[in-house]
Write an enzyme that holds these catalytic residues in place. Structure first.
Site, PDB file in Angstrom:
ATOM      1  N   CYS A   2       0.840  -1.199   0.000  1.00 36.55           N
ATOM      2  CA  CYS A   2       0.000   0.000   0.000  1.00 36.55           C
ATOM      3  C   CYS A   2       0.874   1.249   0.000  1.00 36.55           C
ATOM      4  O   CYS A   2       2.056   1.202   0.324  1.00 36.55           O
ATOM      5  CB  CYS A   2      -0.951   0.036   1.181  1.00 36.55           C
ATOM      6  SG  CYS A   2      -2.012  -1.401   1.356  1.00 36.55           S
ATOM      7  N   ARG A  27       4.998  -0.355  -4.858  1.00 34.19           N
ATOM      8  CA  ARG A  27       4.717  -1.007  -3.585  1.00 34.19           C
ATOM      9  C   ARG A  27       3.625  -2.064  -3.709  1.00 34.19           C
ATOM     10  O   ARG A  27       3.446  -2.889  -2.827  1.00 34.19           O
ATOM     11  CB  ARG A  27       4.320   0.035  -2.534  1.00 34.19           C
ATOM     12  CG  ARG A  27       5.435   0.979  -2.172  1.00 34.19           C
ATOM     13  CD  ARG A  27       4.962   2.079  -1.245  1.00 34.19           C
ATOM     14  NE  ARG A  27       4.602   1.568   0.069  1.00 34.19           N
ATOM     15  CZ  ARG A  27       5.458   1.409   1.066  1.00 34.19           C
ATOM     16  NH1 ARG A  27       6.728   1.684   0.897  1.00 34.19           N
ATOM     17  NH2 ARG A  27       5.052   0.978   2.237  1.00 34.19           N
ATOM     18  N   TRP A  74      -3.731  -2.403  -1.222  1.00 35.83           N
ATOM     19  CA  TRP A  74      -3.548  -3.825  -1.487  1.00 35.83           C
ATOM     20  C   TRP A  74      -4.499  -4.548  -0.561  1.00 35.83           C
ATOM     21  O   TRP A  74      -4.341  -4.532   0.651  1.00 35.83           O
ATOM     22  CB  TRP A  74      -2.089  -4.225  -1.224  1.00 35.83           C
ATOM     23  CG  TRP A  74      -1.682  -5.558  -1.748  1.00 35.83           C
ATOM     24  CD1 TRP A  74      -1.267  -5.841  -3.010  1.00 35.83           C
ATOM     25  CD2 TRP A  74      -1.589  -6.784  -1.014  1.00 35.83           C
ATOM     26  NE1 TRP A  74      -0.930  -7.175  -3.116  1.00 35.83           N
ATOM     27  CE2 TRP A  74      -1.119  -7.774  -1.902  1.00 35.83           C
ATOM     28  CE3 TRP A  74      -1.862  -7.145   0.305  1.00 35.83           C
ATOM     29  CZ2 TRP A  74      -0.920  -9.093  -1.512  1.00 35.83           C
ATOM     30  CZ3 TRP A  74      -1.672  -8.457   0.699  1.00 35.83           C
ATOM     31  CH2 TRP A  74      -1.200  -9.416  -0.214  1.00 35.83           C
ATOM     32  N   ASN A 100      -2.341   2.413   6.156  1.00 38.10           N
ATOM     33  CA  ASN A 100      -1.568   1.216   5.838  1.00 38.10           C
ATOM     34  C   ASN A 100      -1.486   0.372   7.097  1.00 38.10           C
ATOM     35  O   ASN A 100      -1.283   0.903   8.191  1.00 38.10           O
ATOM     36  CB  ASN A 100      -0.139   1.567   5.403  1.00 38.10           C
ATOM     37  CG  ASN A 100      -0.083   2.129   4.006  1.00 38.10           C
ATOM     38  OD1 ASN A 100      -1.068   2.134   3.293  1.00 38.10           O
ATOM     39  ND2 ASN A 100       1.088   2.620   3.620  1.00 38.10           N
ATOM     40  N   GLY A 101      -1.574  -0.945   6.951  1.00 37.31           N
ATOM     41  CA  GLY A 101      -1.469  -1.828   8.097  1.00 37.31           C
ATOM     42  C   GLY A 101      -2.753  -2.607   8.319  1.00 37.31           C
ATOM     43  O   GLY A 101      -3.604  -2.718   7.425  1.00 37.31           O
ATOM     44  N   GLU A 480      16.737 -18.375  -5.082  1.00 40.68           N
ATOM     45  CA  GLU A 480      16.511 -17.016  -5.562  1.00 40.68           C
ATOM     46  C   GLU A 480      16.223 -17.006  -7.059  1.00 40.68           C
ATOM     47  O   GLU A 480      15.358 -16.264  -7.539  1.00 40.68           O
ATOM     48  CB  GLU A 480      17.711 -16.136  -5.235  1.00 40.68           C
ATOM     49  CG  GLU A 480      17.636 -14.714  -5.776  1.00 40.68           C
ATOM     50  CD  GLU A 480      16.460 -13.911  -5.224  1.00 40.68           C
ATOM     51  OE1 GLU A 480      16.177 -12.842  -5.796  1.00 40.68           O
ATOM     52  OE2 GLU A 480      15.825 -14.344  -4.238  1.00 40.68           O
ATOM     53  N   LYS A 484      12.706 -15.524  -8.803  1.00 41.85           N
ATOM     54  CA  LYS A 484      12.656 -14.474  -9.811  1.00 41.85           C
ATOM     55  C   LYS A 484      11.697 -14.857 -10.935  1.00 41.85           C
ATOM     56  O   LYS A 484      10.935 -14.037 -11.442  1.00 41.85           O
ATOM     57  CB  LYS A 484      14.062 -14.228 -10.397  1.00 41.85           C
ATOM     58  CG  LYS A 484      14.980 -13.455  -9.487  1.00 41.85           C
ATOM     59  CD  LYS A 484      14.689 -11.985  -9.414  1.00 41.85           C
ATOM     60  CE  LYS A 484      13.970 -11.509  -8.218  1.00 41.85           C
ATOM     61  NZ  LYS A 484      14.160 -11.956  -6.908  1.00 41.85           N
ATOM     62  N   GLU A 487       7.833 -14.997  -9.589  1.00 40.25           N
ATOM     63  CA  GLU A 487       7.178 -13.778  -9.117  1.00 40.25           C
ATOM     64  C   GLU A 487       6.892 -12.780 -10.221  1.00 40.25           C
ATOM     65  O   GLU A 487       5.931 -12.010 -10.113  1.00 40.25           O
ATOM     66  CB  GLU A 487       7.985 -13.114  -7.989  1.00 40.25           C
ATOM     67  CG  GLU A 487       9.324 -12.565  -8.357  1.00 40.25           C
ATOM     68  CD  GLU A 487      10.074 -12.007  -7.146  1.00 40.25           C
ATOM     69  OE1 GLU A 487       9.442 -11.733  -6.113  1.00 40.25           O
ATOM     70  OE2 GLU A 487      11.294 -11.854  -7.228  1.00 40.25           O
ATOM     71  N   HIS A 503      14.585 -38.655  -4.075  1.00 37.06           N
ATOM     72  CA  HIS A 503      13.697 -38.888  -2.946  1.00 37.06           C
ATOM     73  C   HIS A 503      12.291 -38.350  -3.206  1.00 37.06           C
ATOM     74  O   HIS A 503      11.589 -37.963  -2.269  1.00 37.06           O
ATOM     75  CB  HIS A 503      14.289 -38.254  -1.682  1.00 37.06           C
ATOM     76  CG  HIS A 503      15.577 -38.877  -1.259  1.00 37.06           C
ATOM     77  ND1 HIS A 503      15.647 -40.052  -0.549  1.00 37.06           N
ATOM     78  CD2 HIS A 503      16.867 -38.510  -1.498  1.00 37.06           C
ATOM     79  CE1 HIS A 503      16.912 -40.369  -0.349  1.00 37.06           C
ATOM     80  NE2 HIS A 503      17.674 -39.454  -0.917  1.00 37.06           N
ATOM     81  N   LYS A 602       6.129  -4.398  -2.725  1.00 38.82           N
ATOM     82  CA  LYS A 602       7.563  -4.231  -2.524  1.00 38.82           C
ATOM     83  C   LYS A 602       7.941  -4.373  -1.062  1.00 38.82           C
ATOM     84  O   LYS A 602       8.910  -5.031  -0.712  1.00 38.82           O
ATOM     85  CB  LYS A 602       8.001  -2.853  -3.046  1.00 38.82           C
ATOM     86  CG  LYS A 602       9.496  -2.580  -2.922  1.00 38.82           C
ATOM     87  CD  LYS A 602      10.312  -3.532  -3.784  1.00 38.82           C
ATOM     88  CE  LYS A 602      11.787  -3.204  -3.779  1.00 38.82           C
ATOM     89  NZ  LYS A 602      12.569  -4.231  -4.492  1.00 38.82           N
TER      90      LYS A 602
END
Length: 607
Positions: A2, A27, A74, A100-101, A480, A484, A487, A503, A602
């Protein structure tokens, strides 16, 4: 997660609010809105991209007024639609809020307000703040805010307008970032610096439970007892162009290409002749010699950096290292001892779970050293020591230079601690230091493979499943690399420790499955090649990433990309480069919005 902006001045507020929100698009959000006050509060909101909101404002001929707040949302409570978008106003229209929150106890508060006749319009937790504020309001703006804060629980950054105060913007925060921009005859609030950079470089950082009273020509900071607070002014020390695309189509590509210079700054500023200087950390050599265990705590890509860091730190210092997801750390009752060290890693310095883990460590008398990019962020301020990555602003949601510089700081810590503890010789330390300093130029040389990776992406953009395998440090890099891809291109991608294929996971390999094999560890190279043969035998298309000189893999893999020769402990910095580029071009081929992937933010400032 947000974005908040606010303006108090003499110019029209709406253009700044829209511009500021645009700077915060990275964000992550799914709806947006602004509220501007002149003779009354006028609010416009819309689901979807900011462009839709801008069209609404333009179609209305703008919104008059020089006091306003804006928000990109968001969704957490209620669907992403126009009604649930911020700002939210009280039933009377007197109080308007952006937030926000998360308000954790909003349900009982809402039920109580409904029983008193309050009618709610949205499904959000935020509207409770506006309605509660109005219900408690007695004409004293700050006093009412303090009452509200005493009743709500959770995390918040709040921007508040009250129609009884036509020149005043109120702001407060707890566990969610908020800055106060300081201009000439105008002042601002924002959840991050880029929103105000075109207008000012000067700002205050608001701490938890501090209230800001913002007017065009003044900013007053108060604590919860209404005592005045004196605060140093922070000055943005990077060029404004660093937060712009600079001719690139997307911030992500710009930031991929900025990695060499970011690493030069991060590494070079800390190497002084034959010595590594970890800024002015308070951790003494005696404490370093007596560290019992290191706990690395992080989320997402920072956690991946921590996994690589575990291998490197243990190798060079012989200190046992645990790596925890911050969201799990404080809930598993970690065993923390006074001579332990906790290293928290966060690009934004505001990651809610990481901040909570930091506080858990400090509550157990453990020294906390944090690796962050954002100067003066919450994690930086609450840590015993902080090492900044010096990556500059990173706008794309998918981190690139942020991750690389986090690795660099972990390398520096490992080398410095190893030297102090005498677990590596001076000769070895000098050799590794030289290899570390060579990484920026080596990355620049790797960009020569960009066209080949673009072609590879075109060939495999239709794949729905991709696997990345590696052993040891290469497994950390694989995590990582896989992230990438998933996402930003929405391809289902998984990273596996290559030795675990037999396995169970090898059952997922079928004809044409794309497998990326990372094989840069000399001691494990032959074993990884055997794993490549296993997946090839089951029809996989294999792309191998190996060191220069390992040409024998060309007869086994379908395509090979070489990284420059370096010490095994530094290879993750290099192996991630082709995977960043590959993920970028796969996303382009699939028509994805590279900088703003769906459902992602973000900075994750809520649990």
């Amino acid at each position: 997660m947000c974005g908040i902006v606010g303006y108090a001045g003499y110019e029209p507020a709406a253009p700044f609010l829209l511009e500021g929100l645009q700077k915060l698009e990275y964000r992550g959000y799914d709806s947006a809105g602004i509220a501007v006050f002149s003779d009354k509060v006028r609010t416009m909101k819309s689901q979807g991209r900011l462009a839709t909101l801008r069209e609404k404002v333009d179609a209305a001929g703008g919104i008059p007024g020089s006091l306003g707040i804006g928000h990109t949302r968001w969704a957490t409570h209620g669907a992403p639609n126009d009604i649930n978008s911020h700002p939210h106003s009280s039933m009377s229209g007197r109080i308007t809020v952006v937030h926000n929150g998360i308000i954790e106890n909003y349900i009982p508060l809402k039920e109580e307000l409904v029983s008193q006749g309050v009618v709610f319009r949205s499904e959000t937790d935020t509207e409770v703040v506006a309605q509660l504020f109005d219900k408690l309001y007695d004409g004293d703006l700050v006093g009412t805010l303090i009452q509200v804060l005493g009743k709500i629980r959770g995390s918040y950054a709040l921007g508040i307008l009250c129609t009884d105060y036509p020149d005043t913007l109120l702001a407060v925060r707890k566990d969610s970032p908020m800055i106060i921009g300081l201009g000439e005859h105008e002042n601002y609030i924002a959840s991050d610096i880029p929103a105000v950079l075109d207008h000012t470089r000067n700002y205050y950082l608001l701490n938890d439970n501090e209230i800001a009273i913002i007017k065009a020509d003044s900013v007053e900071l108060l604590d919860m007892d209404r005592n005045p607070i004196s605060r140093d002014v922070y000055v943005v020390d990077y060029d404004i162009s660093a937060a712009e695309k600079g001719g690139y189509d997307y911030f992500m590509m710009k930031e991929i290409k900025e990695q060499p210079n970011a690493l030069r700054t991060c590494i070079g500023s800390r190497i002084d002749g034959d010595d590594i200087r970890l800024d002015k950390i308070r951790l003494t050599e005696e404490q370093i010699k007596n560290i019992g265990r290191i706990h690395i705590v992080a989320c997402g890509s920072a956690w991946h950096a921590g996994i690589v860091g575990k291998y490197v730190i243990e190798e060079l210092t012989r200190i046992p290292v645990e790596v925890d997801l911050a969201s799990e750390f404080r809930y598993r009752r970690p065993i923390l001892r006074p001579n332990d060290l906790c290293i928290t890693i966060s690009q934004s310095g505001e990651t809610a779970d990481t901040l909570a883990a930091l506080r858990e460590a400090k509550a157990n008398d453990v020294h906390v050293l944090s690796i962050v990019n954002a100067v003066g962020s919450s994690i930086a301020r609450e840590s015993d020591d902080v090492l900044y990555t010096m990556a500059g602003p990173e706008i794309a949601v998918a981190t690139t230079k942020g991750y690389s510089t986090q690795l660099a700081v972990l390398y520096l810590i490992a080398l410095k601690f190893g030297k102090i503890r005498q677990t590596i010789s001076s000769k070895t330390e000098a050799k590794l230091r030289k290899a570390l300093e060579a990484l920026p130029e080596q990355i620049e040389n790797m960009f020569a493979d960009e066209e080949a990776l673009k072609v590879l992406a075109k060939q495999h953009a239709d794949k729905e499943h991709v696997f990345v395998i590696g052993r040891g440090i290469d497994y950390g890099a694989s995590l990582e690399s896989s992230l990438k891809l998933k996402e930003i291109s929405y391809v289902h991608s998984e990273a596996y420790a290559a030795g675990e294929l037999k396995h169970g996971t090898i059952s997922l390999i079928e004809e044409g499955t794309l497998v990326v094999a990372v094989a840069t560890q000399d001691q494990l190279y032959e074993k990884l090649v055997s794993n490549v043969k296993e997946v090839k035998a089951r029809g996989a298309y294999v792309v191998a990433i190996v060191k220069e000189g390992c040409t024998d893999v060309e007869g086994i893999a379908d395509q090979v990309f070489y990284i420059p020769d370096t010490d095994d402990i530094f290879t993750s910095t290099l192996t991630v480069i082709p995977m960043q580029l590959f993920a970028y071009y796969v996303a382009i081929e699939r028509g994805c919005d590279v900088d703003k992937p769906r459902n992602l933010a973000k900075s994750v400032t809520v649990e």
